[in-house]
Design an enzyme around this catalytic site. Structure first.
Site: not given
Ligand code: 7PJ
Length: 263
Positions: A209, A243
Protein backbone atom coordinates in the site's frame (compact mmCIF):
# COMPACT_ATOMS: atom_id res chain seq x y z
CA UNK A 1 -5.16 -14.45 3.04
CA UNK A 2 -3.86 -14.30 -0.53
CA UNK A 3 -5.21 -11.65 -2.90
CA UNK A 4 -6.64 -12.78 -6.24
CA UNK A 5 -7.55 -9.74 -8.32
CA UNK A 6 -9.85 -10.49 -11.22
CA UNK A 7 -10.03 -6.82 -12.18
CA UNK A 8 -8.34 -5.43 -15.27
CA UNK A 9 -7.14 -2.35 -13.34
CA UNK A 10 -5.69 -3.31 -9.93
CA UNK A 11 -3.01 -0.86 -8.74
CA UNK A 12 -0.58 -3.53 -7.61
CA UNK A 13 -0.85 -6.29 -10.22
CA UNK A 14 -3.05 -4.63 -12.87
CA UNK A 15 -4.78 -7.16 -15.09
CA UNK A 16 -2.20 -9.94 -14.58
CA UNK A 17 -4.92 -12.60 -14.66
CA UNK A 18 -6.62 -11.24 -17.79
CA UNK A 19 -6.57 -12.45 -21.35
CA UNK A 20 -8.13 -10.41 -24.19
CA UNK A 21 -9.66 -8.10 -21.55
CA UNK A 22 -11.50 -10.96 -19.82
CA UNK A 23 -10.55 -12.75 -16.62
CA UNK A 24 -8.87 -16.06 -17.42
CA UNK A 25 -10.08 -18.86 -15.13
CA UNK A 26 -7.00 -20.96 -15.98
CA UNK A 27 -4.62 -18.17 -15.00
CA UNK A 28 -6.59 -17.55 -11.81
CA UNK A 29 -6.44 -21.25 -10.86
CA UNK A 30 -2.68 -21.39 -11.45
CA UNK A 31 -2.20 -18.36 -9.21
CA UNK A 32 -4.46 -19.88 -6.52
CA UNK A 33 -2.51 -23.15 -6.61
CA UNK A 34 0.70 -21.23 -6.13
CA UNK A 35 -0.64 -19.19 -3.19
CA UNK A 36 -1.98 -22.35 -1.51
CA UNK A 37 1.39 -24.10 -1.97
CA UNK A 38 2.99 -21.05 -0.38
CA UNK A 39 0.78 -21.33 2.70
CA UNK A 40 -2.30 -19.19 2.12
CA UNK A 41 -5.33 -20.33 4.16
CA UNK A 42 -7.89 -18.08 2.46
CA UNK A 43 -8.12 -16.77 -1.12
CA UNK A 44 -9.74 -13.33 -1.47
CA UNK A 45 -11.34 -12.91 -4.91
CA UNK A 46 -12.08 -9.33 -5.95
CA UNK A 47 -13.87 -8.15 -9.09
CA UNK A 48 -14.23 -4.47 -8.26
CA UNK A 49 -11.15 -2.28 -8.14
CA UNK A 50 -11.25 -0.09 -5.03
CA UNK A 51 -7.92 1.61 -5.60
CA UNK A 52 -8.01 5.40 -5.13
CA UNK A 53 -9.70 7.00 -8.14
CA UNK A 54 -11.25 3.77 -9.45
CA UNK A 55 -14.57 3.97 -11.29
CA UNK A 56 -17.45 1.83 -10.02
CA UNK A 57 -18.10 -1.44 -11.88
CA UNK A 58 -21.48 -2.63 -13.16
CA UNK A 59 -23.23 -5.54 -11.47
CA UNK A 60 -23.14 -7.78 -14.55
CA UNK A 61 -19.46 -7.08 -15.03
CA UNK A 62 -18.68 -7.92 -11.41
CA UNK A 63 -20.76 -11.12 -11.51
CA UNK A 64 -19.05 -12.18 -14.76
CA UNK A 65 -15.62 -11.62 -13.25
CA UNK A 66 -16.18 -13.21 -9.86
CA UNK A 67 -18.66 -16.10 -10.04
CA UNK A 68 -16.86 -18.38 -12.57
CA UNK A 69 -13.60 -17.97 -10.66
CA UNK A 70 -15.18 -18.75 -7.26
CA UNK A 71 -16.85 -21.81 -8.75
CA UNK A 72 -13.64 -23.07 -10.35
CA UNK A 73 -11.58 -22.58 -7.18
CA UNK A 74 -14.05 -24.31 -4.87
CA UNK A 75 -14.40 -27.24 -7.29
CA UNK A 76 -10.68 -27.76 -7.53
CA UNK A 77 -9.21 -26.82 -4.12
CA UNK A 78 -9.97 -27.33 -0.44
CA UNK A 79 -9.66 -23.74 0.66
CA UNK A 80 -11.78 -20.90 1.94
CA UNK A 81 -12.75 -18.51 -0.83
CA UNK A 82 -13.49 -15.00 0.38
CA UNK A 83 -15.26 -12.59 -1.96
CA UNK A 84 -14.32 -8.92 -1.90
CA UNK A 85 -17.63 -7.28 -2.81
CA UNK A 86 -20.16 -4.68 -1.66
CA UNK A 87 -22.97 -5.94 -3.89
CA UNK A 88 -25.80 -8.00 -2.34
CA UNK A 89 -26.32 -9.88 -5.64
CA UNK A 90 -22.65 -10.80 -5.86
CA UNK A 91 -22.71 -11.98 -2.22
CA UNK A 92 -25.64 -14.31 -2.91
CA UNK A 93 -24.23 -15.60 -6.21
CA UNK A 94 -20.77 -16.13 -4.71
CA UNK A 95 -22.22 -18.03 -1.75
CA UNK A 96 -24.16 -20.27 -4.16
CA UNK A 97 -20.91 -20.84 -6.09
CA UNK A 98 -19.18 -22.08 -2.91
CA UNK A 99 -17.62 -18.99 -1.30
CA UNK A 100 -16.81 -19.39 2.40
CA UNK A 101 -16.49 -15.77 3.47
CA UNK A 102 -17.59 -12.25 2.49
CA UNK A 103 -15.24 -9.28 2.59
CA UNK A 104 -16.91 -5.88 2.21
CA UNK A 105 -14.85 -2.67 2.09
CA UNK A 106 -18.18 -0.85 2.64
CA UNK A 107 -19.07 -2.85 5.79
CA UNK A 108 -22.45 -3.96 4.35
CA UNK A 109 -23.64 -0.35 3.95
CA UNK A 110 -25.18 -0.84 0.49
CA UNK A 111 -28.97 -1.25 0.61
CA UNK A 112 -29.80 -4.93 1.00
CA UNK A 113 -26.22 -5.97 1.82
CA UNK A 114 -26.80 -6.86 5.49
CA UNK A 115 -29.87 -8.94 4.60
CA UNK A 116 -27.99 -10.71 1.78
CA UNK A 117 -24.99 -11.46 3.99
CA UNK A 118 -27.28 -12.74 6.75
CA UNK A 119 -29.02 -14.99 4.24
CA UNK A 120 -25.74 -16.59 3.15
CA UNK A 121 -24.84 -17.51 6.74
CA UNK A 122 -21.19 -16.82 5.89
CA UNK A 123 -18.57 -15.05 8.00
CA UNK A 124 -18.19 -11.43 6.95
CA UNK A 125 -15.38 -8.92 7.27
CA UNK A 126 -16.56 -5.36 7.93
CA UNK A 127 -14.03 -2.76 6.75
CA UNK A 128 -13.87 0.94 7.51
CA UNK A 129 -13.61 3.42 4.65
CA UNK A 130 -14.02 7.20 4.74
CA UNK A 131 -15.72 8.37 1.52
CA UNK A 132 -15.77 6.38 -1.72
CA UNK A 133 -12.84 4.99 -3.74
CA UNK A 134 -13.15 7.66 -6.44
CA UNK A 135 -12.43 10.52 -4.02
CA UNK A 136 -11.41 9.02 -0.65
CA UNK A 137 -7.74 10.07 -0.76
CA UNK A 138 -8.46 13.73 -1.61
CA UNK A 139 -8.79 15.02 1.96
CA UNK A 140 -9.11 12.34 4.61
CA UNK A 141 -10.09 14.00 7.87
CA UNK A 142 -10.55 12.73 11.43
CA UNK A 143 -10.74 14.24 14.89
CA UNK A 144 -9.36 11.01 16.35
CA UNK A 145 -8.80 8.33 13.73
CA UNK A 146 -8.49 5.36 16.10
CA UNK A 147 -11.65 6.22 18.06
CA UNK A 148 -13.66 7.01 14.94
CA UNK A 149 -12.70 3.80 13.12
CA UNK A 150 -13.28 1.73 16.24
CA UNK A 151 -16.68 3.35 16.91
CA UNK A 152 -17.74 2.86 13.30
CA UNK A 153 -16.78 -0.83 13.26
CA UNK A 154 -18.55 -1.40 16.57
CA UNK A 155 -21.73 0.23 15.25
CA UNK A 156 -21.63 -1.80 12.00
CA UNK A 157 -21.13 -5.00 13.99
CA UNK A 158 -24.10 -4.06 16.18
CA UNK A 159 -26.24 -3.47 13.07
CA UNK A 160 -25.25 -6.88 11.68
CA UNK A 161 -26.07 -8.63 14.94
CA UNK A 162 -29.45 -6.84 15.10
CA UNK A 163 -30.14 -8.14 11.56
CA UNK A 164 -29.50 -11.72 12.61
CA UNK A 165 -25.82 -12.26 11.76
CA UNK A 166 -24.22 -14.24 14.57
CA UNK A 167 -21.50 -12.34 16.43
CA UNK A 168 -19.15 -15.28 15.90
CA UNK A 169 -19.32 -14.70 12.12
CA UNK A 170 -18.02 -11.12 12.19
CA UNK A 171 -14.51 -9.83 11.55
CA UNK A 172 -13.34 -6.21 11.50
CA UNK A 173 -10.73 -4.29 9.50
CA UNK A 174 -9.53 -0.67 9.88
CA UNK A 175 -9.20 -0.34 6.09
CA UNK A 176 -5.63 0.86 5.65
CA UNK A 177 -5.45 3.33 2.76
CA UNK A 178 -9.21 3.79 2.45
CA UNK A 179 -9.71 7.50 3.12
CA UNK A 180 -6.63 7.81 5.33
CA UNK A 181 -3.43 9.86 5.27
CA UNK A 182 -0.05 8.25 6.05
CA UNK A 183 -0.34 9.52 9.63
CA UNK A 184 -3.84 8.05 9.99
CA UNK A 185 -2.61 4.66 8.73
CA UNK A 186 0.42 4.64 11.02
CA UNK A 187 -1.67 5.60 14.04
CA UNK A 188 -4.20 2.86 13.31
CA UNK A 189 -1.48 0.23 13.08
CA UNK A 190 0.33 1.40 16.18
CA UNK A 191 -2.94 1.36 18.14
CA UNK A 192 -4.43 -1.77 16.55
CA UNK A 193 -4.98 -3.11 20.08
CA UNK A 194 -7.97 -0.75 20.39
CA UNK A 195 -9.67 -2.72 17.60
CA UNK A 196 -8.50 -6.08 18.95
CA UNK A 197 -10.21 -5.17 22.24
CA UNK A 198 -13.59 -5.03 20.47
CA UNK A 199 -13.21 -8.82 20.51
CA UNK A 200 -13.73 -9.61 16.84
CA UNK A 201 -10.92 -11.15 14.79
CA UNK A 202 -9.04 -8.29 13.11
CA UNK A 203 -8.10 -8.54 9.43
CA UNK A 204 -5.51 -6.16 7.99
CA UNK A 205 -4.50 -5.32 4.44
CA UNK A 206 -1.22 -3.43 4.23
CA UNK A 207 0.45 -5.28 1.34
CA UNK A 208 2.17 -2.91 -1.16
CA UNK A 209 0.00 0.00 0.00
CA UNK A 210 0.92 3.61 -0.60
CA UNK A 211 1.78 4.34 3.03
CA UNK A 212 4.84 2.11 2.48
CA UNK A 213 5.63 4.05 -0.67
CA UNK A 214 5.26 7.37 1.14
CA UNK A 215 7.33 6.48 4.22
CA UNK A 216 10.12 4.77 2.25
CA UNK A 217 9.91 6.51 -1.14
CA UNK A 218 9.28 3.24 -2.99
CA UNK A 219 7.26 2.45 -6.10
CA UNK A 220 4.64 -0.29 -5.90
CA UNK A 221 7.03 -3.00 -7.17
CA UNK A 222 9.61 -2.11 -4.47
CA UNK A 223 7.44 -2.53 -1.39
CA UNK A 224 8.01 -6.17 -0.39
CA UNK A 225 10.35 -5.50 2.54
CA UNK A 226 8.03 -2.78 3.81
CA UNK A 227 5.00 -5.05 3.44
CA UNK A 228 6.74 -7.80 5.44
CA UNK A 229 7.71 -5.41 8.21
CA UNK A 230 4.10 -4.23 8.52
CA UNK A 231 2.76 -7.81 8.40
CA UNK A 232 4.93 -8.80 11.36
CA UNK A 233 3.95 -5.66 13.24
CA UNK A 234 0.27 -6.32 12.59
CA UNK A 235 0.65 -9.89 13.87
CA UNK A 236 2.44 -8.62 16.95
CA UNK A 237 -0.36 -6.13 17.60
CA UNK A 238 -3.01 -8.85 17.42
CA UNK A 239 -4.20 -9.15 13.80
CA UNK A 240 -5.74 -12.58 13.07
CA UNK A 241 -5.74 -12.47 9.26
CA UNK A 242 -3.22 -10.70 7.04
CA UNK A 243 -4.30 -9.98 3.45
CA UNK A 244 -1.29 -10.04 1.13
CA UNK A 245 -0.06 -10.37 -2.45
CA UNK A 246 3.27 -12.03 -1.53
CA UNK A 247 2.19 -15.16 0.31
CA UNK A 248 5.44 -17.16 0.59
CA UNK A 249 7.44 -14.23 1.95
CA UNK A 250 4.72 -13.23 4.43
CA UNK A 251 4.36 -16.81 5.71
CA UNK A 252 8.13 -16.90 6.33
CA UNK A 253 8.13 -13.57 8.14
CA UNK A 254 5.10 -14.32 10.32
CA UNK A 255 6.29 -17.89 11.03
CA UNK A 256 9.49 -16.52 12.50
CA UNK A 257 7.52 -14.12 14.63
CA UNK A 258 5.38 -17.06 15.87
CA UNK A 259 8.48 -19.14 16.60
CA UNK A 260 9.99 -16.37 18.69
CA UNK A 261 6.90 -15.73 20.81
CA UNK A 262 6.52 -19.46 21.50
CA UNK A 263 9.70 -19.36 23.61
C1 7PJ B 1 -8.41 -4.30 1.52
C2 7PJ B 1 -9.47 -5.08 1.07
C3 7PJ B 1 -8.13 -4.23 2.90
C4 7PJ B 1 -10.00 -5.71 3.23
C5 7PJ B 1 -8.52 -4.13 -0.62
C6 7PJ B 1 -5.51 -3.38 -2.02
C7 7PJ B 1 -6.78 -2.63 -2.21
N1 7PJ B 1 -10.27 -5.79 1.91
N2 7PJ B 1 -9.53 -4.96 -0.28
N3 7PJ B 1 -8.96 -4.95 3.71
N4 7PJ B 1 -7.81 -3.73 0.44
N5 7PJ B 1 -10.76 -6.38 4.10
O1 7PJ B 1 -5.43 -4.59 -2.06
O2 7PJ B 1 -4.49 -2.67 -1.85
O3 7PJ B 1 -7.24 -3.54 3.39
S1 7PJ B 1 -8.24 -3.67 -2.26
Amino acid sequence: MGVLNVTPDSFSDGGALHQHGKPSVDKALARVEQMLDEGAAIIDVGGESTRPGAEPVSLTEELDRVVPVVEAITQRFETIVSVDTSSPDVMLAAAAAGAGMLNDVRALERPGAIAAAAKTGLPVCLMHMQGQPKTMQQSPNYHSVVNEVSGYLQSRADACIAAGIDRSRLLIDPGFGFGKSVEHNLGLLNHLSVLVELDYPVLVGLSRKSLIGKVLGRDVDQRLAGSLALAVLAAERGASIIRVHDVAETVDAVSLYSAVIAH
